[in-house]
Write a protein that holds these residues in place. Structure first.
Motif, PDB file in Angstrom:
ATOM      1  N   PHE A 123       0.820  -1.216   0.000  1.00 41.27           N
ATOM      2  CA  PHE A 123       0.000   0.000   0.000  1.00 41.27           C
ATOM      3  C   PHE A 123       0.853   1.265   0.000  1.00 41.27           C
ATOM      4  O   PHE A 123       0.488   2.259  -0.628  1.00 41.27           O
ATOM      5  CB  PHE A 123      -1.001  -0.006   1.163  1.00 41.27           C
ATOM      6  CG  PHE A 123      -2.310  -0.626   0.777  1.00 41.27           C
ATOM      7  CD1 PHE A 123      -2.433  -1.999   0.654  1.00 41.27           C
ATOM      8  CD2 PHE A 123      -3.416   0.163   0.489  1.00 41.27           C
ATOM      9  CE1 PHE A 123      -3.632  -2.577   0.264  1.00 41.27           C
ATOM     10  CE2 PHE A 123      -4.623  -0.401   0.099  1.00 41.27           C
ATOM     11  CZ  PHE A 123      -4.735  -1.775  -0.014  1.00 41.27           C
ATOM     12  N   LEU A 124       1.981   1.242   0.690  1.00 44.52           N
ATOM     13  CA  LEU A 124       2.855   2.422   0.651  1.00 44.52           C
ATOM     14  C   LEU A 124       3.345   2.651  -0.779  1.00 44.52           C
ATOM     15  O   LEU A 124       3.413   3.783  -1.256  1.00 44.52           O
ATOM     16  CB  LEU A 124       4.038   2.256   1.614  1.00 44.52           C
ATOM     17  CG  LEU A 124       3.680   2.286   3.105  1.00 44.52           C
ATOM     18  CD1 LEU A 124       4.909   2.009   3.965  1.00 44.52           C
ATOM     19  CD2 LEU A 124       3.043   3.616   3.516  1.00 44.52           C
ATOM     20  N   LYS A 125       3.649   1.552  -1.475  1.00 43.62           N
ATOM     21  CA  LYS A 125       4.103   1.678  -2.868  1.00 43.62           C
ATOM     22  C   LYS A 125       2.985   2.202  -3.766  1.00 43.62           C
ATOM     23  O   LYS A 125       3.225   3.000  -4.667  1.00 43.62           O
ATOM     24  CB  LYS A 125       4.628   0.336  -3.390  1.00 43.62           C
ATOM     25  CG  LYS A 125       5.997   0.013  -2.812  1.00 43.62           C
ATOM     26  CD  LYS A 125       6.582  -1.265  -3.359  1.00 43.62           C
ATOM     27  CE  LYS A 125       8.012  -1.419  -2.831  1.00 43.62           C
ATOM     28  NZ  LYS A 125       8.541  -2.755  -3.037  1.00 43.62           N
ATOM     29  N   MET A 126       1.766   1.744  -3.528  1.00 43.78           N
ATOM     30  CA  MET A 126       0.639   2.225  -4.345  1.00 43.78           C
ATOM     31  C   MET A 126       0.366   3.701  -4.075  1.00 43.78           C
ATOM     32  O   MET A 126       0.081   4.461  -4.990  1.00 43.78           O
ATOM     33  CB  MET A 126      -0.618   1.392  -4.076  1.00 43.78           C
ATOM     34  CG  MET A 126      -0.542  -0.013  -4.655  1.00 43.78           C
ATOM     35  SD  MET A 126      -2.165  -0.835  -4.758  1.00 43.78           S
ATOM     36  CE  MET A 126      -2.598  -1.043  -3.057  1.00 43.78           C
ATOM     37  N   LEU A 127       0.470   4.110  -2.810  1.00 42.78           N
ATOM     38  CA  LEU A 127       0.271   5.534  -2.489  1.00 42.78           C
ATOM     39  C   LEU A 127       1.371   6.372  -3.136  1.00 42.78           C
ATOM     40  O   LEU A 127       1.124   7.455  -3.657  1.00 42.78           O
ATOM     41  CB  LEU A 127       0.281   5.764  -0.973  1.00 42.78           C
ATOM     42  CG  LEU A 127      -0.941   5.319  -0.168  1.00 42.78           C
ATOM     43  CD1 LEU A 127      -0.714   5.596   1.318  1.00 42.78           C
ATOM     44  CD2 LEU A 127      -2.214   6.024  -0.622  1.00 42.78           C
ATOM     45  N   GLU A 128       2.580   5.843  -3.092  1.00 40.20           N
ATOM     46  CA  GLU A 128       3.719   6.559  -3.669  1.00 40.20           C
ATOM     47  C   GLU A 128       3.541   6.734  -5.177  1.00 40.20           C
ATOM     48  O   GLU A 128       3.795   7.802  -5.728  1.00 40.20           O
ATOM     49  CB  GLU A 128       5.008   5.792  -3.374  1.00 40.20           C
ATOM     50  CG  GLU A 128       6.262   6.509  -3.813  1.00 40.20           C
ATOM     51  CD  GLU A 128       7.515   5.722  -3.465  1.00 40.20           C
ATOM     52  OE1 GLU A 128       7.509   4.479  -3.608  1.00 40.20           O
ATOM     53  OE2 GLU A 128       8.496   6.343  -3.045  1.00 40.20           O
ATOM     54  N   ALA A 129       3.069   5.676  -5.834  1.00 42.50           N
ATOM     55  CA  ALA A 129       2.889   5.722  -7.290  1.00 42.50           C
ATOM     56  C   ALA A 129       1.581   6.410  -7.676  1.00 42.50           C
ATOM     57  O   ALA A 129       1.304   6.586  -8.860  1.00 42.50           O
ATOM     58  CB  ALA A 129       2.919   4.298  -7.849  1.00 42.50           C
ATOM     59  N   LYS A 130       0.780   6.757  -6.687  1.00 39.19           N
ATOM     60  CA  LYS A 130      -0.556   7.329  -6.899  1.00 39.19           C
ATOM     61  C   LYS A 130      -1.388   6.453  -7.837  1.00 39.19           C
ATOM     62  O   LYS A 130      -2.150   6.938  -8.677  1.00 39.19           O
ATOM     63  CB  LYS A 130      -0.467   8.761  -7.435  1.00 39.19           C
ATOM     64  CG  LYS A 130       0.224   9.723  -6.467  1.00 39.19           C
ATOM     65  CD  LYS A 130      -0.092  11.166  -6.786  1.00 39.19           C
ATOM     66  CE  LYS A 130       0.673  12.158  -5.915  1.00 39.19           C
ATOM     67  NZ  LYS A 130       0.323  12.109  -4.494  1.00 39.19           N
ATOM     68  N   SER A 131      -1.220   5.141  -7.690  1.00 36.86           N
ATOM     69  CA  SER A 131      -1.942   4.211  -8.555  1.00 36.86           C
ATOM     70  C   SER A 131      -3.271   3.800  -7.938  1.00 36.86           C
ATOM     71  O   SER A 131      -3.975   2.950  -8.454  1.00 36.86           O
ATOM     72  CB  SER A 131      -1.085   2.972  -8.827  1.00 36.86           C
ATOM     73  OG  SER A 131      -0.754   2.338  -7.610  1.00 36.86           O
ATOM     74  N   ILE A 132      -3.610   4.402  -6.812  1.00 34.55           N
ATOM     75  CA  ILE A 132      -4.883   4.111  -6.157  1.00 34.55           C
ATOM     76  C   ILE A 132      -5.399   5.424  -5.576  1.00 34.55           C
ATOM     77  O   ILE A 132      -4.613   6.286  -5.183  1.00 34.55           O
ATOM     78  CB  ILE A 132      -4.703   3.003  -5.084  1.00 34.55           C
ATOM     79  CG1 ILE A 132      -6.052   2.499  -4.575  1.00 34.55           C
ATOM     80  CG2 ILE A 132      -3.817   3.447  -3.930  1.00 34.55           C
ATOM     81  CD1 ILE A 132      -5.974   1.162  -3.848  1.00 34.55           C
ATOM     82  N   GLY A 133      -6.720   5.568  -5.550  1.00 33.80           N
ATOM     83  CA  GLY A 133      -7.310   6.838  -5.116  1.00 33.80           C
ATOM     84  C   GLY A 133      -7.636   6.863  -3.635  1.00 33.80           C
ATOM     85  O   GLY A 133      -7.003   6.179  -2.830  1.00 33.80           O
TER      86      GLY A 133
END
Ligand SMILES: [Zn+2]
Length: 255
Positions: A123-133
């Motif tokens: 989840f930290l990686k997804m937040l970093e990549a802004k790949s999830i809202g």
């Protein structure tokens, strides 16, 4: 854990200054679950640990565990990923710090749960990549509840076990799940819920990050699930998270 030297991957969940020059840290580790440790001289010898022991840092940790001590001794911490983009943006930072605090509150020391570590890093990686809202926090919450064994009952009424398809339903944190209209009378603290939100939460609890990214929930889900999960998590851990209060202040200031 036996007395000795260990090495492994960890995310720094929390860091507190201690005494003149030390720091007390909380880690989410891959192999050893949640760990608390002390880094001697961490505030003096900046070179030794630099920013590696700041919250959010993803590190290769070397520590010594001594029998009879609650705290492991941090020997070395090499940075694997600082999550610098998350630290550079105040809203991302607030969201990430919420994930850290929730992880810390929902896990116990000495309980090895590699899935929690993987969930947090994912989840930290997804937040970093802004790949999830905005749904990221809700999906993280429901996944963490599932992994730690606190998932509420979302497949029908928790009281009578009847299916709740299509009818008016509620959520009760105290009962730990959905409550149908018939069973709702006399209960307090009920949260009205649409069947769509209940269904999506139930599904999200079983999906990994790749699949969660593809779900694009609407505003009704975001509003309902936030209220429900906030209430349920507060009921489970017995308090409100500090980072959540901060997040709300931040978002209302900018609204
Ligand atoms: Zn019922």
């Amino acid at each position: 854990m036996k007395r000795g030297l260990y090495r492994g991957r960890a995310v720094v969940l929390n860091s507190l200054d201690y005494g003149e020059s030390d720091r007390i840290l909380t880690f989410c580790t891959l192999e050893h679950g949640k760990l608390r440790g002390i880094a001697k001289g961490a505030r003096r010898s900046r070179k030794r640990f630099v920013g590696n022991l700041d919250p959010l840092s993803h590190i290769d940790l070397i520590f010594f565990h001594n029998d009879g001590s609650d705290l492991v001794r941090v020997e070395d911490a090499k940075l694997a990923d600082a999550f610098a983009p998350l630290k550079a943006d105040i809203e991302s930072l607030a969201d990430s710090c919420y994930l850290l605090e929730l992880t810390s509150e929902m896990t116990r020391e000495g309980q090895s749960l590699p899935a929690v570590y993987h969930l947090l890093v994912e989840f930290l990686k997804m937040l970093e990549a802004k790949s999830i809202g905005q749904e990221a926090l809700r999906f993280f919450e429901i996944r963490l509840l599932a992994i730690t064994g606190y998932l509420p009952h979302l497949g029908g009424c928790v009281s009578c076990r009847e299916k709740t398809d299509g009818q008016r339903i509620y959520f009760s944190s105290e009962r730990g799940g959905l409550v149908c209209r018939r069973c709702s009378s006399g209960l307090i603290g009920l949260i009205p819920l649409s069947p769509g939100t209940a269904g999506l939460l139930s599904m999200a609890a079983r999906l990994d990050g790749e699949k969660l990214k593809r779900l694009k929930p609407g505003q009704a889900f975001l509003d309902e699930s936030e209220r429900l999960l906030y209430d349920f998590i507060k009921f489970q851990i017995g308090k409100e998270l500090k980072t959540r209060r901060f997040m709300i202040k931040l978002k209302s200031a900018w609204a």
